[in-house]
Enzyme design. Sequence first.
Site, PDB file in Angstrom:
ATOM      1  N   ASN A  19       4.494 -39.507 -39.783  1.00 29.18           N
ATOM      2  CA  ASN A  19       4.426 -38.045 -39.635  1.00 29.18           C
ATOM      3  C   ASN A  19       3.522 -37.694 -38.460  1.00 29.18           C
ATOM      4  OD1 ASN A  19       3.474 -35.238 -40.002  1.00 29.18           O
ATOM      5  ND2 ASN A  19       4.644 -35.339 -41.909  1.00 29.18           N
ATOM      6  N   CYS A  81       2.891 -34.647 -47.997  1.00 28.28           N
ATOM      7  CA  CYS A  81       4.283 -35.105 -48.005  1.00 28.28           C
ATOM      8  C   CYS A  81       4.957 -34.461 -49.197  1.00 28.28           C
ATOM      9  CB  CYS A  81       4.393 -36.623 -48.065  1.00 28.28           C
ATOM     10  SG  CYS A  81       6.119 -37.181 -47.888  1.00 28.28           S
ATOM     11  N   VAL A  83       8.204 -34.163 -50.166  1.00 25.93           N
ATOM     12  CA  VAL A  83       9.263 -34.855 -50.896  1.00 25.93           C
ATOM     13  C   VAL A  83       8.727 -36.064 -51.661  1.00 25.93           C
ATOM     14  CG1 VAL A  83       9.965 -36.393 -49.003  1.00 25.93           C
ATOM     15  CG2 VAL A  83      11.657 -35.643 -50.691  1.00 25.93           C
ATOM     16  N   TYR A 142      16.452 -33.870 -45.294  1.00 33.03           N
ATOM     17  CA  TYR A 142      16.694 -35.094 -46.056  1.00 33.03           C
ATOM     18  C   TYR A 142      18.180 -35.419 -46.209  1.00 33.03           C
ATOM     19  CZ  TYR A 142      12.107 -33.317 -47.411  1.00 33.03           C
ATOM     20  OH  TYR A 142      10.842 -32.777 -47.391  1.00 33.03           O
ATOM     21  N   CYS A 203       9.657 -29.441 -45.518  1.00 31.30           N
ATOM     22  CA  CYS A 203       9.182 -30.747 -45.098  1.00 31.30           C
ATOM     23  C   CYS A 203       8.111 -30.546 -44.039  1.00 31.30           C
ATOM     24  CB  CYS A 203      10.341 -31.573 -44.526  1.00 31.30           C
ATOM     25  SG  CYS A 203       9.839 -33.163 -43.809  1.00 31.30           S
ATOM     26  N   GLN A 205       7.153 -32.607 -41.902  1.00 32.04           N
ATOM     27  CA  GLN A 205       7.460 -33.356 -40.683  1.00 32.04           C
ATOM     28  C   GLN A 205       8.491 -32.644 -39.808  1.00 32.04           C
ATOM     29  OE1 GLN A 205       6.483 -35.496 -38.682  1.00 32.04           O
ATOM     30  NE2 GLN A 205       7.848 -37.208 -38.223  1.00 32.04           N
TER      31      GLN A 205
END
Length: 259
Positions: A19, A81, A83, A142, A203, A205
């Site tokens: 990341n 994070c 997820v 994702y 997310c 990232q």
Amino acid sequence: MTGAPRPHHRIGLVVPSSNVTVETEMPALLARHTEATFSFHSTRMQMHTVSPEELRAMNAQRERCIDEIGDAGVDAVLYACLVALMAQGHPGGTGEHVGTEAAVAAQLAERGQAPVVTSSAGALVHALRATGARRAALVMPYLRPVAELVVAYLEAEGIRVVDWRALEVADNAEVGCIPGDRVRDTARSLDLSGADALVLSACVQMPSLPLVQAVEDELGLPVLTAATAGAFTLLDGLGLRVDLPGAGRLLTRDALVGA
């Protein structure tokens, strides 16, 4: 004559090794605060592919990372994070973010430390509730099976997901390079007729900060991201004014209240 120095807060970030976005967007957001200053201190959990197996292996590195963050004497911790926790669901009927945040707090308490502790997963739930949103639309990077776990997680938290898109990017380094135009166009493709809010990037990232205000202005409903939700929850937990201009109405909550 100069004013009194602004209070300073150390923010600990626990991030996947691949990341690069949260360490860019979070400082950019909190630098807009006019009443406090912030520094950022990161530790990394190895993860390259966003799959259930790698996410579980990444979460297993948590205790080492929290020990490292504890050495920095931080005022707040963000387990960054989303997820990684949402993919674990609700073991025992409680969201994984609740148990993880409690475990982090307990580990730091053993060292005599009591920082504010949140996670990207918990922050998104908290921020959606703070906006009064009961129905949300999502854009996620994702693969579809992982995205479905995020949808199920939010719905188990009482937030109905009315529409969503998965960009089907498995490599986490590639997620950090998704073009803004693709994110914006994906948001435009959603059916927002029943939504109270749009999560432009579920997310930390997937880059989205430059888009938030423009997309909110265009679509006419609150726009959140994992990053803006994280900033909101950190400020809330630290008891600081929530007024970060140019990143959606979520982050001007106190400015609007004072208007």
